[in-house]
Design a protein around this motif. Structure first.
Motif, PDB file in Angstrom:
ATOM      1  N   THR A  69      -7.546   2.572  -5.895  1.00 42.81           N
ATOM      2  CA  THR A  69      -6.755   3.795  -6.002  1.00 42.81           C
ATOM      3  C   THR A  69      -7.617   4.998  -5.693  1.00 42.81           C
ATOM      4  O   THR A  69      -8.848   4.964  -5.863  1.00 42.81           O
ATOM      5  N   GLN A  91      -7.255   9.510  -5.881  1.00 39.20           N
ATOM      6  CA  GLN A  91      -6.475  10.710  -6.147  1.00 39.20           C
ATOM      7  C   GLN A  91      -7.309  11.926  -5.790  1.00 39.20           C
ATOM      8  O   GLN A  91      -8.523  11.963  -6.024  1.00 39.20           O
ATOM      9  N   GLU A 138      -2.763   4.100  -3.227  1.00 36.45           N
ATOM     10  CA  GLU A 138      -2.834   2.833  -3.952  1.00 36.45           C
ATOM     11  C   GLU A 138      -2.875   1.696  -2.932  1.00 36.45           C
ATOM     12  O   GLU A 138      -1.941   1.524  -2.144  1.00 36.45           O
ATOM     13  N   ASP A 194       0.860  -1.178   0.000  1.00 41.23           N
ATOM     14  CA  ASP A 194       0.000   0.000   0.000  1.00 41.23           C
ATOM     15  C   ASP A 194       0.898   1.230   0.000  1.00 41.23           C
ATOM     16  O   ASP A 194       1.878   1.285   0.752  1.00 41.23           O
ATOM     17  N   ALA A 245      -2.415  10.826  -3.415  1.00 44.14           N
ATOM     18  CA  ALA A 245      -2.624   9.599  -4.188  1.00 44.14           C
ATOM     19  C   ALA A 245      -2.523   8.405  -3.242  1.00 44.14           C
ATOM     20  O   ALA A 245      -1.595   8.321  -2.438  1.00 44.14           O
ATOM     21  N   THR A 281       0.609   5.452   0.231  1.00 47.44           N
ATOM     22  CA  THR A 281      -0.112   6.709   0.387  1.00 47.44           C
ATOM     23  C   THR A 281       0.900   7.834   0.228  1.00 47.44           C
ATOM     24  O   THR A 281       1.913   7.855   0.936  1.00 47.44           O
TER      25      THR A 281
END
Length: 202
Positions: free
Chosen positions: A180, A182, A169, A138, A167, A140
């Motif tokens: 995801t 954003q 993921e 992960d 962002a 961030t």
């Protein structure tokens, strides 16, 4: 720096330092790195312009403080270790109990006189990584983080400006699909301080 590094349990290095104690400090390519681990912090440049004579006189006079392109990376591994471990172990030593002293009647003190023209954090990156045993991770990440505060002064109005991109993921797990996210953040805020440095309005 070697003594400072030893006390924190991490390696602290600077490529170049220019210090004029009464008015100016400039540090280039600052790095904080745990032994054998990824860098926890890198900063391209830190500079500050100030008046030490004013500080000695009980006032705070700073024309500018800027931190350029800092990158903070925190990595948590699948086994639970983290590149923060060495730093946290060094800073969690048992503190001595504070000794209290009887309160005495004292005359009100004059508030600190502050005149800070600008403090800025430019193009900062904050990255949080969590590694999994299956190889996934992960991430961030906050990028392009710009924060500034200007005209911080007794009885005056000032401004705060903020901008950043976020962002996220998330790796696929047995009970969740990959994901995801954003987002962007921008803002400007006006404020005012009383002569005693209490916020009057935001």
């Amino acid at each position: 720096l070697p003594k400072f590094s030893k006390s924190l349990g991490v390696d602290v290095t600077v490529a170049d330092a220019q210090i004029s104690p009464f008015s100016h400090v400039l540090l280039r390519d600052l790095k904080v790195q745990p032994p054998g681990g990824e860098p926890l912090l890198t900063v391209h440049e830190i500079h500050a312009n100030y008046s030490l004579w004013a500080v000695i006189g009980g006032n705070i006079a700073v024309s500018e403080v800027a931190i350029e392109s800092p990158v903070v990376t925190v990595v948590e591994n699948a086994d639970g270790t983290c590149n923060l471990d060495a730093l946290t172990k060094a800073t969690t030593k048992e503190a001595k109990p504070a000794t209290s002293t009887p309160a005495k009647n004292q005359a009100p003190t004059k508030p600190v006189q502050m005149d800070i023209k600008k403090v800025a954090l430019n193009n900062a990156t904050i990255r949080l990584v969590k590694n999994y045993a299956n190889g996934g991770k992960d991430v961030t990440e906050v990028t392009g983080l710009n924060f500034s505060i200007s005209d911080l002064k007794n009885g005056q109005s000032g401004k705060i400006e903020l901008a950043a991109a976020l962002a996220v993921e998330k790796a696929a797990q047995t009970n969740a699909a990959a994901a995801t996210l954003q987002a962007k953040l921008m803002g400007e805020f006006d404020f005012a301080l009383t002569p005693d440095l209490i916020p009057a309005s935001v």
